[in-house]
Design an enzyme around this catalytic site. Sequence first.
Site, PDB file in Angstrom:
ATOM      1  N   TRP A 357      15.643 -14.067  -6.910  1.00  0.00           N
ATOM      2  CA  TRP A 357      16.670 -14.891  -6.255  1.00  0.00           C
ATOM      3  C   TRP A 357      16.118 -15.508  -4.979  1.00  0.00           C
ATOM      4  CZ3 TRP A 357      20.787 -12.436  -2.645  1.00  0.00           C
ATOM      5  CH2 TRP A 357      20.192 -11.498  -1.798  1.00  0.00           C
ATOM      6  N   ASP A 358      14.803 -15.310  -4.712  1.00  0.00           N
ATOM      7  CA  ASP A 358      14.234 -15.760  -3.445  1.00  0.00           C
ATOM      8  C   ASP A 358      14.373 -17.266  -3.235  1.00  0.00           C
ATOM      9  OD1 ASP A 358      12.995 -13.220  -4.352  1.00  0.00           O
ATOM     10  OD2 ASP A 358      12.060 -13.291  -2.377  1.00  0.00           O
ATOM     11  N   GLU A 496      20.157  -2.994  -3.385  1.00  0.00           N
ATOM     12  CA  GLU A 496      19.168  -2.448  -4.322  1.00  0.00           C
ATOM     13  C   GLU A 496      18.983  -0.938  -4.230  1.00  0.00           C
ATOM     14  OE1 GLU A 496      15.553  -4.799  -3.766  1.00  0.00           O
ATOM     15  OE2 GLU A 496      16.078  -5.942  -5.549  1.00  0.00           O
ATOM     16  N   LYS A 616      19.200  -0.759   1.871  1.00  0.00           N
ATOM     17  CA  LYS A 616      17.821  -1.239   2.001  1.00  0.00           C
ATOM     18  C   LYS A 616      17.754  -2.514   2.825  1.00  0.00           C
ATOM     19  CE  LYS A 616      14.053  -3.117  -0.862  1.00  0.00           C
ATOM     20  NZ  LYS A 616      13.650  -3.465  -2.243  1.00  0.00           N
ATOM     21  N   GLN A 617      18.728  -3.394   2.601  1.00  0.00           N
ATOM     22  CA  GLN A 617      18.701  -4.705   3.245  1.00  0.00           C
ATOM     23  C   GLN A 617      20.131  -5.235   3.315  1.00  0.00           C
ATOM     24  OE1 GLN A 617      16.713  -7.628   0.676  1.00  0.00           O
ATOM     25  NE2 GLN A 617      16.987  -6.224  -1.024  1.00  0.00           N
TER      26      GLN A 617
END
Length: 809
Positions: A357-358, A496, A616-617
Amino acid sequence: MDSGWTWSYEGYDPKTERLRETLCTLGNGYFATRGAATETLTGPSHYPGTYAAGCYNRLTSTVAGRQVENEDMVNLPNWLPLRYRMRPSGAPPGPWLSPDHEQLAEYRQTLDLRHGTLTRWSTYEDGDGRRLKVKQTRFVHMEDPHLAALRTLFTADGWAGEVEVSTGIDGDVHNHGVARYRALASRHLGDWECGREGGDTVWLSCRTLDSDVRIALAARVQVGSGRGVPPRTTAHTAHAIGQRLRLPVLGTGGTAVVDKTVTLYTSRDPAIGSPLEAAVDGALAAPEFPRLLATHRAAWEHLWQRADLEVPGEAGGILRLHLFHVLQTLSPHTAELDVGVPARGLHGEAYRGHVFWDELFVLPFLNLHLPEVSRALLDYRHRRLPAACRAAREAGRTGAMYPWQSGSDGREETQQMHLNPRSGRWLPDHSHLQHHVGSAVAYNIWQYCQASGDTEFLYGHGAEMLLQIARFWADCAAWDPAIGRYRIRGVVGPDEYHDGYPDAAEPGLDDNAYTNVTAAWVLMRALDLGRTLPEACRRELCERKHLGEEDLARWEDIAHRLYVPYDRGVISQFAGYQELRELDWAGYRGRYGDIRRLDRILEAEGDTVNRYQASKQADVLMLGYLFSPGELTKVFRQLGYALDDDIWRHTVEYYLCRTSHGSTLSALVHAWVLSRVRHNAAWSYCEEALTGDVADLQGGTTTEGIHLGAMAGTLDLVQRGMTGLETRDGALWLAPAPLPQLSKFAVRIRYRRHWDIGLQLRAERVRVAVPDGGNGPVHVRLGGRLFTVAPGTTRWLDLPTCVAGYPTQ
């Protein structure tokens, strides 16, 4: 940074050489080559790698007793090899030299960002005081995407004689660039053939074993020593071919020159018959080095005119490095290719070269500089729409379910197992449940069309994808009479870390807030598009996709009644998140120091991050990255939820202390979001985003390839984040929120038919300059007011006294 345009390393440090190789990669959007020394082979300190965009191959490995298939971006034959040694008159030849040799006395390398060249200076000294100075300059041609060149100058100091040179093409390569993949099958090439053409050109051809992509490289080697053309010999093995020659030097100060010009073609290229014929013909016909360098430099100058940012200080230098690597991965040549956005660029083998998805962090920047590249990247998704629809059907859904990891043909490429290097265990990988990748595709379609005004794409390929993604989300949404809302179950969010509930038999989470809000947004945009499509176009599209009025009515209902979990005045990451245990953050930091990969730490302890409120983010906070306060408030209001400054601030604070930042994208998102809420930590996250790859903050990951999304995201942090720039409703919307450390900068953007609009932020004002031309005025919205800037004019606008926030409901 030596200046705003050069990036230099002094001395040789084998421990950091692989990081330097990544950051000194040269490319042109078609292929790229890591900045490895020409004298070295693959080893602990070095990893030569050359990658062509979209060139993949599939191999099967045995993992934990299971047969596992993986597709990788292929490491292609290495065109760099060029070794040398001194042959002093009356003395035996010396050893083959390299930066690892004990005779190395001086070493320096400089990356010239303005002109796309890498120059290395080496000095070697033997035990008798004889010195050999070597200067090498290389580039991967930005005008002709199939060309690369390397010039080597040898200068004798204190001796006379010859320099012996061995150079060629090495096809004996593997995909060994990522340590945790090395137990997997790695030889992707076969059927090597080698040959020589004319007196100075050698070639090598091979093919990928499964995808059957034929690859050919040719290398022309020319010399200039002032003493005629030296004799050369050609030798080859089953996998490599090379030339060896001796260059006379003129004694102290005498210089000899070797120019190596390389061509690379594959069978995926258009308008060729044979890759081998194209490579050989291209090498024979290529101009000599000075002319090649001149046209390469000119191409870079033109590219910088379209994309440069003017940001002062150290931050500006790092941003320019980031932009350099974005342009090397996604250049105007990319517009001619069938490729997506490789998450780690063309710089290494991490993530197997896959597309995630970057692009969500990349296309918003490209839209305003190279929209033709954005459209090509969206066409990559459109060509794989049938595969996405097939994946949805196989999952029992309608519409399009785009894969979390994509490669050559659009099937799901997410690995089934992943290795925890801390525990040495192979574990099930459930990240394919990140269906929000479909929302990212839809978001990029909408943003591209808003910025470019490309209604042809919007009403054609864009509409097809948007409607099929909306259909998928509508089919995923199930009515829950207990709460009177629709729910989406069994997904994994951007976080994630959490791929299931503690001790649950099946993976997946319910009502991930990011997933549900973006799904609702997609449904809203699909309905908006349906209302604005020309009637004939709308009717044809609905007939072809078998969409009836009852489908659209259901979409409308879901778009207003999707469930978003709230708990104690905070938007919950997913249903039940705030019922999980609190983590002893101080204790884990005390024991481990760096806990970015908390999931690996806990698994190695026999625990799981699924039990804890630890992310995680950025996950929920990603909503503040994608949408302006006004737009996000509108989405929540349409869903029937309140969102004001207090709720958002509490939500930001809640997750700020529960996130380990195990992804380079996390600091970027936090910097963006915190700058909007005027949080004093915003700049520290901005610094982390800027230096993530330069300092390899993730602990060795940059050696495996740059983080393209994070690099492009830092550019967009200035371009759109600091300016509050939106392109919608036929206007440029500005809501500047500059940080004190980034309060003065200038950007040039391409907006619809205007090619060079200038935005300059200075103190409490913003300057808008519209170039002269016949494209009409530009409308600007700032602080609730509408301004018009005519072509050929400039306006200074005063910034509002406060930043637009989330209004009180």
